[in-house]
Scaffold this motif. Sequence first.
Motif, mmCIF file in Angstrom:
data_model
loop_
_atom_site.group_PDB
_atom_site.id
_atom_site.type_symbol
_atom_site.label_atom_id
_atom_site.label_comp_id
_atom_site.label_asym_id
_atom_site.label_seq_id
_atom_site.Cartn_x
_atom_site.Cartn_y
_atom_site.Cartn_z
ATOM 1 N N GLY A 20 3.715 5.574 -3.447
ATOM 2 C CA GLY A 20 4.887 6.198 -3.085
ATOM 3 C C GLY A 20 5.896 6.399 -2.228
ATOM 4 N N PHE A 21 5.968 5.863 -1.239
ATOM 5 C CA PHE A 21 6.621 6.244 0.197
ATOM 6 C C PHE A 21 8.116 4.915 -0.349
ATOM 7 C CE2 PHE A 21 2.675 7.874 1.974
ATOM 8 C CZ PHE A 21 3.668 9.257 2.895
ATOM 9 N N LYS A 22 8.786 5.367 -0.153
ATOM 10 C CA LYS A 22 10.419 4.615 -0.631
ATOM 11 C C LYS A 22 10.198 4.038 1.356
ATOM 12 C CE LYS A 22 14.165 7.873 -0.294
ATOM 13 N NZ LYS A 22 14.618 7.590 1.101
ATOM 14 N N ILE A 23 11.311 3.114 1.514
ATOM 15 C CA ILE A 23 11.648 2.537 2.872
ATOM 16 C C ILE A 23 13.076 3.237 3.379
ATOM 17 C CG2 ILE A 23 12.334 -0.213 3.771
ATOM 18 C CD1 ILE A 23 10.035 -0.922 2.615
ATOM 19 N N ASP A 24 13.173 3.732 3.656
ATOM 20 C CA ASP A 24 14.163 4.290 4.529
ATOM 21 C C ASP A 24 15.192 3.363 4.877
ATOM 22 O OD1 ASP A 24 13.875 7.040 3.873
ATOM 23 O OD2 ASP A 24 12.451 7.197 5.868
ATOM 24 N N TRP A 25 14.713 2.132 6.257
ATOM 25 C CA TRP A 25 15.220 0.668 6.988
ATOM 26 C C TRP A 25 13.860 0.270 7.577
ATOM 27 C CZ3 TRP A 25 12.951 1.795 11.905
ATOM 28 C CH2 TRP A 25 13.786 3.301 12.307
ATOM 29 N N VAL A 26 13.984 -0.540 8.053
ATOM 30 C CA VAL A 26 13.808 -1.607 8.694
ATOM 31 C C VAL A 26 14.114 -2.317 9.919
ATOM 32 C CG1 VAL A 26 12.476 -4.399 8.344
ATOM 33 C CG2 VAL A 26 12.743 -2.881 6.328
ATOM 34 N N HIS A 27 13.367 -2.207 10.897
ATOM 35 C CA HIS A 27 14.011 -3.126 12.129
ATOM 36 C C HIS A 27 13.064 -4.150 12.956
ATOM 37 C CE1 HIS A 27 16.205 -3.445 15.480
ATOM 38 N NE2 HIS A 27 15.131 -3.527 16.297
ATOM 39 N N GLN A 28 13.589 -5.518 12.861
ATOM 40 C CA GLN A 28 13.563 -6.781 13.745
ATOM 41 C C GLN A 28 14.552 -7.160 14.143
ATOM 42 O OE1 GLN A 28 12.071 -9.885 10.410
ATOM 43 N NE2 GLN A 28 10.109 -9.996 11.783
ATOM 44 N N PHE A 29 13.748 -7.543 15.366
ATOM 45 C CA PHE A 29 14.927 -8.217 16.533
ATOM 46 C C PHE A 29 15.312 -8.877 16.076
ATOM 47 C CE2 PHE A 29 13.155 -5.166 19.013
ATOM 48 C CZ PHE A 29 14.062 -4.611 20.476
ATOM 49 N N ILE A 85 9.286 5.084 6.170
ATOM 50 C CA ILE A 85 9.132 5.146 5.272
ATOM 51 C C ILE A 85 9.191 6.813 5.074
ATOM 52 C CG2 ILE A 85 7.908 3.274 4.685
ATOM 53 C CD1 ILE A 85 5.783 4.494 4.696
ATOM 54 N N THR A 86 8.995 6.972 3.565
ATOM 55 C CA THR A 86 9.553 8.608 3.301
ATOM 56 C C THR A 86 8.760 9.039 1.745
ATOM 57 O OG1 THR A 86 11.393 9.744 4.807
ATOM 58 C CG2 THR A 86 10.761 11.141 3.361
ATOM 59 N N LYS A 87 8.402 9.797 1.323
ATOM 60 C CA LYS A 87 7.543 10.695 0.266
ATOM 61 C C LYS A 87 7.921 12.095 0.743
ATOM 62 C CE LYS A 87 4.473 10.555 -2.919
ATOM 63 N NZ LYS A 87 2.812 10.389 -3.709
ATOM 64 N N ASP A 88 8.662 12.705 0.041
ATOM 65 C CA ASP A 88 8.347 14.146 -0.356
ATOM 66 C C ASP A 88 9.152 15.206 0.774
ATOM 67 O OD1 ASP A 88 7.790 14.112 -3.332
ATOM 68 O OD2 ASP A 88 5.472 13.868 -2.297
ATOM 69 N N GLU A 89 9.956 14.413 1.308
ATOM 70 C CA GLU A 89 9.949 14.708 3.053
ATOM 71 C C GLU A 89 9.339 14.619 3.794
ATOM 72 O OE1 GLU A 89 11.909 18.639 2.599
ATOM 73 O OE2 GLU A 89 13.043 18.288 0.744
ATOM 74 N N PHE A 138 1.036 -0.822 0.001
ATOM 75 C CA PHE A 138 0.404 -0.103 -0.055
ATOM 76 C C PHE A 138 0.817 1.369 -0.231
ATOM 77 C CE2 PHE A 138 -2.007 3.214 2.346
ATOM 78 C CZ PHE A 138 -3.388 3.583 1.725
ATOM 79 N N TYR A 139 1.883 0.891 1.433
ATOM 80 C CA TYR A 139 2.257 2.681 0.735
ATOM 81 C C TYR A 139 3.498 2.352 -0.376
ATOM 82 C CZ TYR A 139 -0.014 3.644 5.120
ATOM 83 O OH TYR A 139 -1.075 4.079 6.403
ATOM 84 N N VAL A 140 3.914 1.569 -0.291
ATOM 85 C CA VAL A 140 5.245 1.879 -0.749
ATOM 86 C C VAL A 140 5.053 1.595 -2.553
ATOM 87 C CG1 VAL A 140 7.649 1.370 -1.888
ATOM 88 C CG2 VAL A 140 7.021 0.941 0.517
ATOM 89 N N ASP A 141 4.375 0.559 -2.892
ATOM 90 C CA ASP A 141 3.938 0.974 -4.188
ATOM 91 C C ASP A 141 2.893 1.423 -4.855
ATOM 92 O OD1 ASP A 141 5.552 -2.034 -4.419
ATOM 93 O OD2 ASP A 141 4.172 -3.220 -4.147
ATOM 94 N N ASP A 142 1.840 1.728 -4.013
ATOM 95 C CA ASP A 142 0.399 2.477 -4.588
ATOM 96 C C ASP A 142 0.517 3.916 -4.308
ATOM 97 O OD1 ASP A 142 -0.900 0.417 -5.275
ATOM 98 O OD2 ASP A 142 -1.479 0.238 -3.642
#
Length: 118
Positions: A25-34, A44-48, A19-23
């Motif tokens: 247009g946000f991009k993933i900055d980083w992912v955390h999982q223990f 996630i970020t889009k247009d600052e 939803f957020y990335v593909d649809d």
Amino acid sequence: MQNVIPAFRITDYTKSISFYVDDMGFKIDWVHQFEPGFPIFVQITKDEMTMYLTEHTGDCQIGGLIHLFVPNVDNWYNELKSKKDICITSPPNEDLEGLRMMTVVDPDGNQLRICTRL
């Protein structure tokens, strides 16, 4: 400059990223999982505009609302209205004085109110 980073609770990382990335247009900055199998926390970020998505049940509740201020809400609407997985519950309108806005709902029921100041 954005001084606060909002967080939305999500229940399905794969569905939310679609939803957020593909649809949207946000991009993933980083992912955390223990470790594998544990809840995921992602930025996630889009247009600052930056936000967190979290599967951690203690971080926040499902069904949040955030306002994203953009230069032209109608451009966002024209981009999103043709995407089959985007639920626009309110097209651009001027129901609140001084704003033109639309509302989009993510797969978990979180609301993104996309606004342009008039």
